[in-house]
Design a protein around this motif. Structure first.
Motif, mmCIF file in Angstrom:
data_model
loop_
_atom_site.group_PDB
_atom_site.id
_atom_site.type_symbol
_atom_site.label_atom_id
_atom_site.label_comp_id
_atom_site.label_asym_id
_atom_site.label_seq_id
_atom_site.Cartn_x
_atom_site.Cartn_y
_atom_site.Cartn_z
ATOM 1 N N PHE D 228 1.118 -1.252 0.421
ATOM 2 C CA PHE D 228 0.018 -0.022 -0.199
ATOM 3 C C PHE D 228 1.046 1.142 0.176
ATOM 4 O O PHE D 228 1.448 1.458 0.765
ATOM 5 N N PRO D 229 1.325 1.873 -1.366
ATOM 6 C CA PRO D 229 2.278 2.899 -1.230
ATOM 7 C C PRO D 229 1.481 4.135 -0.723
ATOM 8 O O PRO D 229 2.428 5.224 -1.110
ATOM 9 N N TYR D 230 0.110 4.482 -0.336
ATOM 10 C CA TYR D 230 -0.572 5.610 -0.125
ATOM 11 C C TYR D 230 0.075 6.341 0.754
ATOM 12 O O TYR D 230 -1.347 7.036 0.939
ATOM 13 N N LEU D 231 0.574 6.183 1.557
ATOM 14 C CA LEU D 231 0.264 7.261 3.368
ATOM 15 C C LEU D 231 0.605 8.387 3.296
ATOM 16 O O LEU D 231 1.329 8.425 2.490
ATOM 17 N N GLN D 232 0.716 9.210 3.988
ATOM 18 C CA GLN D 232 0.257 10.253 4.556
ATOM 19 C C GLN D 232 0.484 10.895 2.996
ATOM 20 O O GLN D 232 0.736 12.391 2.391
ATOM 21 N N GLY D 233 -0.835 10.808 2.109
ATOM 22 C CA GLY D 233 -1.658 10.901 1.382
ATOM 23 C C GLY D 233 -0.282 10.740 0.024
ATOM 24 O O GLY D 233 -1.305 11.900 -1.276
ATOM 25 N N ALA D 234 0.330 10.717 -0.597
ATOM 26 C CA ALA D 234 1.709 11.025 -1.283
ATOM 27 C C ALA D 234 0.328 9.840 -2.734
ATOM 28 O O ALA D 234 0.163 9.144 -2.635
ATOM 29 N N ILE D 235 0.726 10.652 -4.021
ATOM 30 C CA ILE D 235 0.541 9.838 -4.743
ATOM 31 C C ILE D 235 1.465 9.534 -5.324
ATOM 32 O O ILE D 235 2.325 10.191 -5.389
#
Lengths: 255, 255, 255, 255
Positions: D228-235
């Motif tokens: 899941f690569p999306y933590l802290q809202g990173a795109i």
């Protein structure tokens, strides 16, 4: 153009039983049709089981935007070719509203793929129908719940696929609950199952019930998108939309 | 106790076509069974069309927790009593994994209630299968996508009900997309449709495909909750759970 | 009465970048508004970030049936009180159409509860948008797919809840897929996320895209059912609807 | 490896009120933990509000597969950084079981995006919990319904998104219904909301309730798929997977 609605009714109880005949002197279909007209739907006609092709010729179905279905004790007498015809029309976009004991009709069971069975009890008990999806078009004009003072009970487990949208849940005096208003998308068609209604209760004369059925007709109206090419089970071979190099020149295709 | 899996295969292409026979020398069913065993499922057996009752006697089905279905060109030869039997078992809780061209099998169409048709093309094109529900058990052990270098194409619109859970979406070289991994709950049963696989490609020898099928078997395993009382279409009259006063003493019930 | 639509746009790119200014000389909001008017929606106004309250005063929102949202590089500049106000209005029934890079707006993320992140690439690549739910009102007037010759790519995994209705799936030249048209019911409101559109492409001048946005506005229109009593987080103590005997007379309630 | 479960409890009522202390002498968390252990879950620990970081340090959360949440009167005292941390962990795959009054917790409301409000009444009334999805793993081991003789009432409309899977619906003596068992997929995480339980009733000592919570823990266990690569809202900018010709050589990218 006006939405064209056909109200189908088995129309046996009303002709065979004096009590029912007093509740629905002109038949359940006429009570429902009347309610729809009172809600501004102008192109409403009816059809019944004991007429040629059960009143559902190809021509009638082709001229129907939304079909309403009430049946109870003669489900098995509905001819398979008519069921097949209705099925095809729903998949091609005709809306279908299945009422009460129609849960066990051939057409609903075929569309759902499950038994559509349930628990039931006929004991004149109170039903309170709660809105669980208040922003849904089918809940338009309602309060948080409405009550039917005496009804036949239908209880869970109701053996249907999970509805795409669950609009109503019923509470019954005798201790049961039921998913009473269920939306399903199938093919190009929209289907709404609505629980209330039984031949011995004047439920289709009620204003709240009529409101829901009129809302459901409008929700289930066909919305013509892409053509539906799949009737009669045909599948659809299709050309590539992007250049596809031949990968194995000379190999004979065997599939 | 081990999950008991039965892999059903039409098993015609492999016996009738030399090219296919080289891809699946022991039949597609054996390739799939081998993959399941490699993933730790120990109670795996197979059944094929051209055996008595298509290998799916009541006894076999009663001893099956999850049934895998591969069929293609002989869907119409599957006897209706066997389809009925499988249908009842799924509704009663048996898991069902439908693979590839099984989309058009009698059993899948009956469970879905739609045509289950789709666009297709056989052009050895690349398929990239994207995980769109990465927390789902069926995506376990996969990366963000996996690729099949040459596949038959299946494209939207795929005429199925909205899946309860959509796990995979495929990209095709020729410009199409497809909902490739679809979960459905029906009755007490769980159904997974998985697109990849065609008799002319060695797809069921692939590790990623085997992983998905093994995951799906575990997801679809029966989870015994309340008994399922509705087989053979029986409905269920039920006593009140709360005291219900008699509302119309002396009135004869007519419903 | 006409549906009252407000088109909100960040309106920065168009004022700061010559290339974008040539694509959308009057701003993306005006291009969208024009499209809606061409589709028969008469009460369309616009609002932009760099105006008092971002043009979204309580009065404007109270007079809006459906709000359209386009934002990209200034999501963090949208004030929290305005986001809160929009959130409350959506829960109370206002429709919301979130376009393209609006996936990462505060309001969409708050309504979804997930990161709403995705893969992306800006490489002028072809997008083909497939209709996967052809009977849905938002697909009205479309063919089986439509193509955008050059677009920014958005790819799965798109971190959103499963949509209540999935209408479109995109194919991209570079090998990705995306759930491009997603319906969500939240509170009394209806939300539609629609992928196409980027400031450097003339996508909102396209007829197919305008058709979809107009369809979505009509689908998302409020349908006034039961009142929504829950704003500001209030919960709702409620009297019994059936006689409830006191079970423990004299016991002091402690909960 | 054993599933690692953390049971979080506000733990105020039990310390402040004698009546509640008699019902849950060691706190609600210990009663729940005990139930889980009795159902074979061995790695169960607890955490409470009035400890550093509410007992939910990053380390504790990183070592938790499934978190159970019980809160009621101190929702606002849960620190936002802890809520943020739990949110991120759920999106990254940690299961979350929200019990009873936890419907109004910060974490549940944030994950749902709605008010999560409902009707309620505290009147010692009977609740009958019906299984509406009997093949679901969370219904394992149950009959068609179970009863709680005295409970606080929660009634519809419950302002949540439509659950991905609706497992239970409650009937209440006072005339209300409620969606009592609701599954949601969010990010990589699985969330189950389960209604029963109130500090003044011995509900978490009941075998049926314990069975459901144990089932839910197993259902919500992380199933490691793609990262899941999306933590802290990173795109996530991403390279093409297919050859992409440059379409406008020399044009400066402006997006």
């Amino acid at each position: 153009m006006s939405l064209r609605v056909t109200v189908w009714n088995e129309y046996r109880h009303e002709r065979e039983n004096d009590y029912v005949a007093r509740v629905y002197p002109q038949g359940i279909h006429q009570a429902i049709a009347q309610g729809l007209r009172a809600h501004g739907l102008r192109a409403v006609r009816t059809a019944t089981l004991d007429t040629p092709e059960h009143g559902l010729s190809q021509e009638v179905l082709d001229g129907t935007d939304v079909l309403i279905w009430w049946g109870h004790k003669a489900h098995t007498e509905v001819g398979d070719p008519v069921v097949e015809r209705v099925h095809q029309r729903v998949l091609a976009g005709m809306g279908l509203i299945v009422l009460h004991s129609g849960h066990h009709s051939k057409i609903f069971r075929r569309l759902m793929g499950t038994t559509c069975s349930l628990r039931w009890r006929e004991a004149d008990e109170k039903e309170r129908i709660w809105v669980v999806m208040p922003g849904h078009p089918i809940a338009q004009g309602l309060g948080p719940y409405f009550e039917i003072p005496e009804a036949e009970m239908y209880g869970e487990h109701f053996d249907i696929p999970q509805p795409d949208e669950l609009v109503f849940v019923s509470w019954f005096e005798g201790g049961n609950v039921f998913r009473s208003g269920c939306c399903f998308y199938r093919g190009h068609g929209k289907i709404f199952y609505f629980r209330p209604g039984h031949e011995t209760y004047p439920i289709y004369h009620r204003e709240d019930v009529r409101q829901v059925i009129a809302n459901a007709v409008r929700w289930a109206a066909p919305t013509p998108g892409p053509a539906f090419p799949y009737l009669q089970g045909a599948i659809h071979e299709t050309d590539p939309l992007e250049p596809l190099p031949e990968k194995h020149p000379g190999r004979t295709r065997v599939g």
